[in-house]
Design an enzyme around this catalytic site. Structure first.
Site, short mmCIF file in Angstrom:
data_model
loop_
_atom_site.label_atom_id
_atom_site.label_comp_id
_atom_site.label_asym_id
_atom_site.label_seq_id
_atom_site.Cartn_x
_atom_site.Cartn_y
_atom_site.Cartn_z
N CYS A 1 30.50 -2.89 -55.29
CA CYS A 1 31.33 -3.47 -56.48
C CYS A 1 32.39 -4.32 -55.77
CB CYS A 1 31.94 -2.10 -57.17
SG CYS A 1 32.49 -2.60 -58.64
N HIS B 1 27.72 1.71 -58.69
CA HIS B 1 28.46 2.91 -58.40
C HIS B 1 27.35 4.03 -58.58
CE1 HIS B 1 32.13 1.22 -57.87
NE2 HIS B 1 32.26 0.65 -59.15
#
Length: 491
Positions: free
Chosen positions: A333, A429
């Site tokens: 991310c 994630h």
């Protein structure tokens, strides 16, 4: 039948409220009750995507799992996510509504009570028991006006409270008795008992302590809970207490860069449970160890600010040396965004509009802005075809000419990997919580996986936690204390 409600508040932050609610949720759902967790207000950069397409604190997602229900935005209607120069991002019922400074938030939080009570009411309609978790300390009387997180909510919803103190940090008698001394008498009247958490040693040595607290406060003792070491196997929420290594001296060292606005650090939790892997969180001021095999750049709530902190710590130089030694790098991310050539913030999402150079380890550029992506995803690695499942939670779009790392089910790709195959990044994630992906990544860096089932381990730990609380807490008394809410009965 109307739901009964019980609120767990603490004498301070990190006294174990989240874990107690998770364990009680599992204990009571095993008794056949429909249980829902609820936290009116949370502050955390460790968040999870919900089944209804929003985001909530990671702890409430774990509590939902403990209750064997899908996570919902209504389980944590107000979420504050601290970030760089704009204070904190404010998320209401799963959606970003803007940014706020701490001082400004004190003046607007009263206006959020309607949303909090709306979410609470929705959960109560589908439950037999709602377990509410407070935030921080019940004794922060300086913040009591218009409170929606602790006694303000308890009074507005008319729900009973159990107060938790942490003996492991010391001063538990003073913290519990002191709470009784400083809070408003009408707030104190909402408290139906207390629990002392994280006790170590011979419990009989604290019998007099429990009696003294009960006498000084007028609240009955409901449990003395021994320290539960297996808690390290559950996803943590608070970056103030970063997890320690579970396998120090492991064959393979994996380093995680703990920059100031670290987010979703639970992405590496599954690696910590591999017996041959030593996961080390490196703080600013500490160099990246020369014997690291993999360096992970985790998520960030303030990519540009943390990129600056990374450079100030000298980690950009350490990363180049690490790669010269044949090491691997993985960005997740915000960490993926940092690995590219440039990160631009033309709309001032994280602070003043700017554009900064990235680390230049991947041929990619990121522009922050647009709607926040909150979605569960599945797919496979582009080259090897190894399946994965996870979720995306980010603002910004990354364009890359490098070969994609992942192929998404339904079309499209995510992430990038360089020509050497040793630098990679993606927006996903939970990637390493997928046993297939974790084995794959360990193989890539020359390590062996133990083959354990991460998800099954979470379930087993929740059951053990429930057993632990059933043994040391008067759960029958807690159910007796729980009662139907009386919204609007008091303030």
């Amino acid at each position: 039948m109307q739901a009964r409600v019980l609120m767990i508040q603490g004498t301070g932050s990190d006294v174990g409220k989240s874990l107690l609610v998770a364990g009680l949720a599992r204990a009571f759902v095993r008794r056949g009750l429909r249980v829902r967790p609820f936290k009116p207000q949370n502050m955390s950069n460790n968040a999870a995507v919900t089944a209804d397409g929003g985001e909530i604190g990671r702890a409430q997602a774990l509590q939902a799992r403990a209750a064997r229900v899908a996570a919902s935005v209504h389980m944590n209607p107000v979420l504050l996510k601290p970030q760089s120069d704009v204070g904190a991002q404010l998320v209401v019922q799963g959606r970003v509504v803007g940014n706020t400074w701490a001082r400004d938030y004190q003046s607007i939080k009263a206006g959020l009570l309607d949303s909090v009570l709306d979410s609470f009411g929705r959960l109560a309609e589908e439950a037999d028991l709602v377990l509410v978790e407070g935030a921080g300390s019940a004794s922060e009387v300086n913040l009591r006006a218009d409170d929606i997180a602790n006694m303000g909510f308890a009074r507005a919803a008319g729900v009973p409270v159990v107060l938790v103190g942490d003996i492991d940090r010391g001063g538990v008698i003073a913290s519990l008795v002191g709470t009784r001394a400083v809070i408003d008498p009408e707030d104190a009247a909402m408290i139906e008992g207390f629990i002392v958490n994280r006790f170590r040693g011979d419990a009989s040595l604290f019998t007099d302590g429990m009696t003294l607290i009960a006498e000084r406060t007028g609240w009955p003792a409901l449990g003395l809970v021994p320290y539960f070491p297996e808690a390290v196997r559950l996803p943590a929420e608070d970056a103030l207490s970063l997890p320690v290594s579970m396998a120090p001296g492991g064959i393979v060292k994996i380093v995680v860069l703990a920059y100031p606005h670290l987010a979703n650090f639970d992405d590496v939790d599954p690696l910590r449970q591999e017996p041959d892997v030593d996961v080390v969180f490196v703080q600013p001021g500490q160099p990246i160890p020369g014997d690291a095999t993999l360096v992970v750049l985790p998520g960030s709530k303030a990519t540009i600010a943390d990129l600056g902190a990374l450079r100030e710590a000298g980690w950009d130089i350490d990363l180049k040396a690490h790669l010269r030694r044949g090491g691997h790098v993985l960005g997740l991310c915000g960490g993926y965004q940092m690995l590219g050539r440039r990160v631009a913030d033309p709309d001032g999402i994280e602070g003043p509009p700017c554009s900064v150079e990235g680390l230049g380890l991947l041929d990619a550029e990121t522009v922050l802005g647009g709607d926040k992506v909150l979605i569960e995803v599945t797919g496979k690695t582009k080259d090897e075809g190894v399946p994965f499942k996870g979720y995306e939670m980010h603002v910004g779009r990354t364009i890359t000419s490098a070969r994609p790392l992942l192929e998404l089910d339904g079309g499209g790709t995510d992430g990038a990997i360089d020509a050497s195959g040793r630098v990679a990044g993606c927006y996903i994630h939970g990637l390493l919580a997928d046993d297939r992906q974790r084995r794959h990544w360990l193989q890539r860096i020359g390590a062996a996986s133990s083959g354990f089932d991460y998800e099954a381990g979470i379930e087993d730990t929740l059951d053990r936690l429930a057993d632990h609380l059933e043994e040391h807490v008067d759960c029958a008394r807690l159910l007796d204390i729980a009662r139907a809410p009386r919204i609007g009965a008091t303030k």
